[in-house]
Enzyme design. Structure first.
Site, mmCIF file in Angstrom:
data_model
loop_
_atom_site.group_PDB
_atom_site.id
_atom_site.type_symbol
_atom_site.label_atom_id
_atom_site.label_comp_id
_atom_site.label_asym_id
_atom_site.label_seq_id
_atom_site.Cartn_x
_atom_site.Cartn_y
_atom_site.Cartn_z
ATOM 1 N N ARG A 1 0.805 -1.230 0.000
ATOM 2 C CA ARG A 1 0.000 0.000 0.000
ATOM 3 C C ARG A 1 0.844 1.289 0.000
ATOM 4 O O ARG A 1 0.522 2.228 -0.717
ATOM 5 C CB ARG A 1 -1.000 0.006 1.163
ATOM 6 C CG ARG A 1 -1.981 -1.192 1.113
ATOM 7 C CD ARG A 1 -3.128 -1.062 2.085
ATOM 8 N NE ARG A 1 -4.036 -0.028 1.683
ATOM 9 C CZ ARG A 1 -4.140 1.150 2.246
ATOM 10 N NH1 ARG A 1 -3.387 1.454 3.305
ATOM 11 N NH2 ARG A 1 -4.973 2.044 1.788
ATOM 12 N N CYS B 1 15.526 -4.986 -3.593
ATOM 13 C CA CYS B 1 16.467 -4.240 -4.423
ATOM 14 C C CYS B 1 15.701 -3.231 -5.256
ATOM 15 O O CYS B 1 15.638 -3.339 -6.479
ATOM 16 C CB CYS B 1 17.244 -5.194 -5.304
ATOM 17 S SG CYS B 1 18.301 -6.231 -4.318
HETATM 18 N N1 LLP Z 1 -17.218 -3.444 -3.627
HETATM 19 C C1 LLP Z 1 -16.569 -3.308 -4.791
HETATM 20 C C2 LLP Z 1 -17.283 -3.501 -6.038
HETATM 21 C C3 LLP Z 1 -15.197 -2.957 -4.800
HETATM 22 O O1 LLP Z 1 -14.565 -2.800 -5.944
HETATM 23 C C4 LLP Z 1 -14.520 -2.783 -3.559
HETATM 24 C C5 LLP Z 1 -13.101 -2.451 -3.523
HETATM 25 C C6 LLP Z 1 -15.262 -2.969 -2.373
HETATM 26 C C7 LLP Z 1 -16.608 -3.280 -2.435
HETATM 27 C C8 LLP Z 1 -14.634 -2.819 -1.024
HETATM 28 O O2 LLP Z 1 -14.171 -1.532 -0.813
HETATM 29 P P1 LLP Z 1 -13.692 -1.115 0.666
HETATM 30 O O3 LLP Z 1 -14.865 -1.237 1.594
HETATM 31 O O4 LLP Z 1 -12.592 -2.042 1.044
HETATM 32 O O5 LLP Z 1 -13.225 0.287 0.527
HETATM 33 N N2 LLP Z 1 -6.116 -1.852 -2.752
HETATM 34 C C9 LLP Z 1 -6.746 -0.619 -2.356
HETATM 35 C C10 LLP Z 1 -8.251 -0.752 -2.274
HETATM 36 C C11 LLP Z 1 -8.878 -1.246 -3.567
HETATM 37 C C12 LLP Z 1 -10.374 -1.419 -3.445
HETATM 38 C C13 LLP Z 1 -10.915 -2.169 -4.592
HETATM 39 N N3 LLP Z 1 -12.337 -2.357 -4.551
HETATM 40 C C14 LLP Z 1 -6.146 -0.154 -1.017
HETATM 41 O O6 LLP Z 1 -5.231 -0.816 -0.508
HETATM 42 O O7 LLP Z 1 -6.538 0.873 -0.471
#
Ligand code: LLP
Length: 425
Positions: free
Chosen positions: A310, A343
């Site tokens: 992240r 690296c």
């Molecule tokens: N529903 C859908 C259709 C989504 O695409 C996502 C997240 C969620 C629910 C859940 O979202 P949340 O409640 O977790 O915000 N890798 C990134 C976050 C990518 C989120 C992708 N989609 C990070 O580390 O912040």
């Protein structure tokens, strides 16, 4: 309203009552640790919603999925692999048809086959999916994921709405999709919007209005509306939670207005990933080198961006604490840069968006002390990789006074699994 679970202290001696030394003795470093009591608390926070659908992409270990299933939480899956994870964790779509919903913007062939095999409900993020589902499974009911034309996330990379986003069905194409659904023998029973991850109440609230308008356009076939995910958690001192009572009230009022237009009840779903697991998770690493580079002091760890991506991906901030190997409390602090063993110069945990290296005021620490990256339960382990030939680390669940290993550390055999040296000549 939830109360902050993390304390933002920069020294930590235990997690959920387990001394850091004991965890490390048993599982080594680096390792991911999840505190089940935090996950339980977060599930309880959302109990006003009819359905809590966990976006398992945030942390999809089957040990965690099993526990969420036992707490009455259902799941979302974005690939055939995630559907199989849910099945392995005991979700049974034959008994409870909507316990796994497939949500994506495309079907790959394996995903369409598994949707057909288990009769899974699909949340379609592209018009083409309606036609593809209709020909594979005629008579299906579907949810439409709508891109309302605006979005918001903690980073531009987690904003999933607006014309620059590839996600969802464009809000002006709803009529066209309804015609397509009729033509392909598909019934639209659900409506869903997810505008981004790590957003705020102001943006989340705008979704209600937009969804209501489109729901009236879709009409009385609807039985479910989904608020999507996106709920933020505090990563830094001073950041707060969304006022969940207020958020629920907005959605409940929207639902009630639609119910009175349609003359039948509507299910109200929420689809969080981060909110349920982020604060439960800790990545424990060992400091392996402390060095001075000009005016900067670096703590270099045995964990890198292959373990927690992240910061390098989004400039994301994670609280950091130190646990001294001998259990002592240190009074002195220093402004330090925290990096990993890879690296690559970008292997820095204390960086800001754009890759700018930042310093963090942390207790003075030495080689052999432990450094803990906190609020790492969401999008932590799941985005880990084997870059630089590194084994993915163990995952440990702390629950009711027990430490459970829910994923073993990888071995060299795992690292080269499936690789073949072809015959020469
Ligand atoms: N529903 C859908 C259709 C989504 O695409 C996502 C997240 C969620 C629910 C859940 O979202 P949340 O409640 O977790 O915000 N890798 C990134 C976050 C990518 C989120 C992708 N989609 C990070 O580390 O912040």
């Amino acid at each position: 309203m939830p109360t902050a679970t993390q304390t933002f202290e920069t020294q930590r001696s235990q997690i959920s009552g387990f001394p850091i030394q004991d965890i490390v003795k048993e599982f080594g470093t680096p390792c991911y640790v999840y505190d089940m009591s935090v996950i339980e608390e977060r599930v309880r926070d959302l109990s006003a919603f009819d359905v809590v659908r966990y976006a398992q992409k945030a942390c999809s270990n089957i040990g965690i999925l099993d526990r969420l299933r036992r707490l009455g939480v259902v799941v979302d899956a974005v690939s055939a692999g995630e559907v199989k994870r849910a099945l392995a964790a005991g979700y049974d779509p034959k008994k409870e048809p909507h316990c796994i919903v497939f949500t994506a913007d495309v079907f790959d062939r394996e995903a369409l086959a598994i949707v057909k095999e288990y009769g899974l409900h699909v949340n379609c993020g592209s018009p083409d999916m309606i036609q593809q589902l209709g020909s594979a499974v005629p008579g299906s009911s579907v949810t439409l994921r709508i891109n309302p034309g605006f979005g918001h996330g903690h980073s531009q990379k987690t904003n999933t709405g607006g014309p620059q986003s590839k996600h969802g069905i464009w809000h002006e194409d709803v009529d066209e999709c309804l015609r397509m659904a009729d033509l392909n023998n598909v019934l639209v029973t659900g409506l869903h919007m997810h505008i981004g991850s790590g957003t705020d109440l102001e943006h989340l609230s705008q979704v209600c209005e937009s969804l209501e308008k489109i729901a009236l356009q879709v009409g009385r076939t609807l039985t479910t509306i989904s608020a999507g995910g996106g709920l933020p958690v505090p990563y830094r001192q001073g950041q707060t939670y969304v006022d969940l009572d207020q958020y629920y009230s907005l959605w409940d009022a929207t639902r009630k207005r639609l119910e009175s237009s349609f003359g039948h009840p509507l299910n109200l779903e929420i689809e969080p990933g981060r909110y349920l697991v982020a604060e439960s998770g800790f990545l424990i690493a060992e400091i392996r080198a402390v060095k001075k580079m000009g005016e900067n002091i670096f703590y270099l760890l045995d964990a890198g961006f292959n373990d927690l991506a992240r910061p390098i991906l989004y400039g994301a901030y994670h609280p950091i604490s130190i646990s001294h190997r001998d259990g002592r409390i240190s009074k002195q602090t220093a402004d330090v840069v925290v990096g990993g063993p890879l690296c690559e110069s970008g292997d820095i945990f204390t960086q800001e968006e754009g890759g700018f290296v930042a310093k963090r005021n942390l207790p003075v620490a030495f080689v052999g002390d432990f450094l803990i990256l906190e609020v790492a339960g969401a999008y932590g382990f799941v985005m880990a990789s084997n870059y630089n030939g590194r084994y993915r680390v163990p995952e440990v669940l702390l629950e009711k006074g027990k430490m459970h290993c829910i994923r073993a550390r990888e071995s060299f055999e795992d690292l080269i699994h499936g690789e073949v040296i072809p015959p020469v000549g």
